[in-house]
Design a protein around this motif. Structure first.
Motif, PDB file in Angstrom:
ATOM      1  N   LEU A 191       0.823  -1.205   0.000  1.00 16.74           N
ATOM      2  CA  LEU A 191       0.000   0.000   0.000  1.00 16.74           C
ATOM      3  C   LEU A 191       0.862   1.261   0.000  1.00 16.74           C
ATOM      4  CD1 LEU A 191      -2.847  -1.040   2.439  1.00 16.74           C
ATOM      5  CD2 LEU A 191      -2.975  -0.805  -0.050  1.00 16.74           C
ATOM      6  N   LYS A 192       1.965   1.247   0.748  1.00 14.94           N
ATOM      7  CA  LYS A 192       2.866   2.401   0.763  1.00 14.94           C
ATOM      8  C   LYS A 192       3.510   2.614  -0.601  1.00 14.94           C
ATOM      9  CE  LYS A 192       4.086   2.695   5.615  1.00 14.94           C
ATOM     10  NZ  LYS A 192       5.162   2.579   6.611  1.00 14.94           N
ATOM     11  N   LYS A 193       3.821   1.543  -1.294  1.00 17.39           N
ATOM     12  CA  LYS A 193       4.414   1.653  -2.626  1.00 17.39           C
ATOM     13  C   LYS A 193       3.409   2.219  -3.630  1.00 17.39           C
ATOM     14  CE  LYS A 193       8.584   0.331  -2.104  1.00 17.39           C
ATOM     15  NZ  LYS A 193       9.668   1.267  -2.312  1.00 17.39           N
ATOM     16  N   ILE A 194       2.150   1.855  -3.473  1.00 16.76           N
ATOM     17  CA  ILE A 194       1.117   2.313  -4.405  1.00 16.76           C
ATOM     18  C   ILE A 194       0.684   3.744  -4.089  1.00 16.76           C
ATOM     19  CG2 ILE A 194      -1.250   1.957  -5.199  1.00 16.76           C
ATOM     20  CD1 ILE A 194      -0.772  -1.065  -4.757  1.00 16.76           C
ATOM     21  N   PHE A 195       0.350   4.001  -2.824  1.00 20.73           N
ATOM     22  CA  PHE A 195      -0.227   5.287  -2.435  1.00 20.73           C
ATOM     23  C   PHE A 195       0.774   6.242  -1.798  1.00 20.73           C
ATOM     24  CE2 PHE A 195      -3.804   2.248  -2.196  1.00 20.73           C
ATOM     25  CZ  PHE A 195      -4.584   2.804  -3.189  1.00 20.73           C
ATOM     26  N   GLY A 196       1.932   5.751  -1.409  1.00 17.98           N
ATOM     27  CA  GLY A 196       2.910   6.584  -0.727  1.00 17.98           C
ATOM     28  C   GLY A 196       2.600   6.665   0.757  1.00 17.98           C
ATOM     29  N   THR A 197       3.538   7.202   1.497  1.00 19.93           N
ATOM     30  CA  THR A 197       3.323   7.361   2.931  1.00 19.93           C
ATOM     31  C   THR A 197       2.413   8.554   3.174  1.00 19.93           C
ATOM     32  OG1 THR A 197       5.220   8.806   3.198  1.00 19.93           O
ATOM     33  CG2 THR A 197       5.619   6.426   3.429  1.00 19.93           C
ATOM     34  N   ARG A 198       1.879   8.642   4.361  1.00 19.09           N
ATOM     35  CA  ARG A 198       1.017   9.771   4.715  1.00 19.09           C
ATOM     36  C   ARG A 198       1.791  11.073   4.571  1.00 19.09           C
ATOM     37  NH1 ARG A 198      -0.327  12.740   9.407  1.00 19.09           N
ATOM     38  NH2 ARG A 198      -2.519  13.356   9.440  1.00 19.09           N
ATOM     39  N   ASN A 199       3.036  11.060   5.027  1.00 16.94           N
ATOM     40  CA  ASN A 199       3.876  12.245   4.938  1.00 16.94           C
ATOM     41  C   ASN A 199       4.098  12.656   3.478  1.00 16.94           C
ATOM     42  OD1 ASN A 199       5.550  14.288   6.061  1.00 16.94           O
ATOM     43  ND2 ASN A 199       7.330  13.087   5.478  1.00 16.94           N
ATOM     44  N   ALA A 200       4.381  11.712   2.618  1.00 12.22           N
ATOM     45  CA  ALA A 200       4.609  12.011   1.205  1.00 12.22           C
ATOM     46  C   ALA A 200       3.352  12.591   0.555  1.00 12.22           C
ATOM     47  CB  ALA A 200       5.057  10.755   0.466  1.00 12.22           C
ATOM     48  N   ARG A 201       2.186  12.081   0.927  1.00 11.78           N
ATOM     49  CA  ARG A 201       0.926  12.610   0.375  1.00 11.78           C
ATOM     50  C   ARG A 201       0.691  14.042   0.840  1.00 11.78           C
ATOM     51  NH1 ARG A 201      -0.790   7.512   2.026  1.00 11.78           N
ATOM     52  NH2 ARG A 201      -2.024   8.424   3.712  1.00 11.78           N
ATOM     53  N   GLN A 202       0.992  14.325   2.106  1.00 14.49           N
ATOM     54  CA  GLN A 202       0.809  15.690   2.614  1.00 14.49           C
ATOM     55  C   GLN A 202       1.767  16.663   1.934  1.00 14.49           C
ATOM     56  OE1 GLN A 202       1.127  15.283   6.873  1.00 14.49           O
ATOM     57  NE2 GLN A 202      -1.081  15.097   7.102  1.00 14.49           N
ATOM     58  N   ILE A 203       3.004  16.254   1.755  1.00  7.73           N
ATOM     59  CA  ILE A 203       3.974  17.113   1.078  1.00  7.73           C
ATOM     60  C   ILE A 203       3.519  17.389  -0.354  1.00  7.73           C
ATOM     61  CG2 ILE A 203       6.319  17.172   0.127  1.00  7.73           C
ATOM     62  CD1 ILE A 203       7.217  15.771   2.726  1.00  7.73           C
ATOM     63  N   LYS A 204       3.035  16.389  -1.035  1.00  8.21           N
ATOM     64  CA  LYS A 204       2.562  16.562  -2.409  1.00  8.21           C
ATOM     65  C   LYS A 204       1.381  17.541  -2.456  1.00  8.21           C
ATOM     66  CE  LYS A 204       1.027  13.920  -6.403  1.00  8.21           C
ATOM     67  NZ  LYS A 204       0.723  12.594  -6.937  1.00  8.21           N
ATOM     68  N   ARG A 205       0.516  17.481  -1.447  1.00  6.63           N
ATOM     69  CA  ARG A 205      -0.644  18.365  -1.391  1.00  6.63           C
ATOM     70  C   ARG A 205      -0.237  19.807  -1.082  1.00  6.63           C
ATOM     71  NH1 ARG A 205      -3.690  20.182   2.782  1.00  6.63           N
ATOM     72  NH2 ARG A 205      -2.565  18.880   4.261  1.00  6.63           N
ATOM     73  N   LEU A 206       0.795  19.995  -0.247  1.00  8.39           N
ATOM     74  CA  LEU A 206       1.197  21.328   0.189  1.00  8.39           C
ATOM     75  C   LEU A 206       2.211  21.998  -0.739  1.00  8.39           C
ATOM     76  CD1 LEU A 206       1.497  20.691   4.018  1.00  8.39           C
ATOM     77  CD2 LEU A 206      -0.313  21.929   2.814  1.00  8.39           C
ATOM     78  N   TRP A 207       2.859  21.234  -1.593  1.00  4.51           N
ATOM     79  CA  TRP A 207       3.910  21.788  -2.433  1.00  4.51           C
ATOM     80  C   TRP A 207       3.460  22.970  -3.291  1.00  4.51           C
ATOM     81  CZ3 TRP A 207       8.702  21.841  -1.504  1.00  4.51           C
ATOM     82  CH2 TRP A 207       9.592  22.276  -2.467  1.00  4.51           C
TER      83      TRP A 207
END
Length: 88
Positions: A6-22
């Motif tokens: 799941l982490k490989k497919i969706f990324g970590t929670r932290n990575a998703r937040q960074i992508k959203r805030l970038w």
């Protein structure tokens, strides 16, 4: 094993937040570049401008990137200076 997949497919929670805030970070940096031409007094006047815009009905989210850019610019200008606060 499932968690790893799941982490490989969706990324970590932290990575998703960074992508959203970038995009917000990029906007702050763009505004910060524009603020470099302002004088210290003009930069300080931004505080009252923000208050006036909020009083006129602007949403906090509409001011967020500009406010962060002003803080970033103020910090850059204060870097290396010494301030005394309440005797310390």
């Amino acid at each position: 094993m499932l968690e790893w997949i799941l982490k490989k497919i969706f990324g970590t929670r932290n990575a998703r937040q960074i992508k959203r805030l970038w995009p917000l970070v990029e906007e702050v940096n763009r505004i910060d570049a524009q603020l470099q031409s302002l004088t210290d007094d003009q930069l300080q006047a931004k505080t009252q401008e923000f208050r006036d815009r909020l009083a006129a009905g602007a949403a906090v989210d509409d001011l967020m990137c500009e406010a962060f850019a002003v803080v970033k610019q103020a910090c850059r200008r204060l870097l290396g200076t010494s301030l005394e606060v309440t005797g310390h």
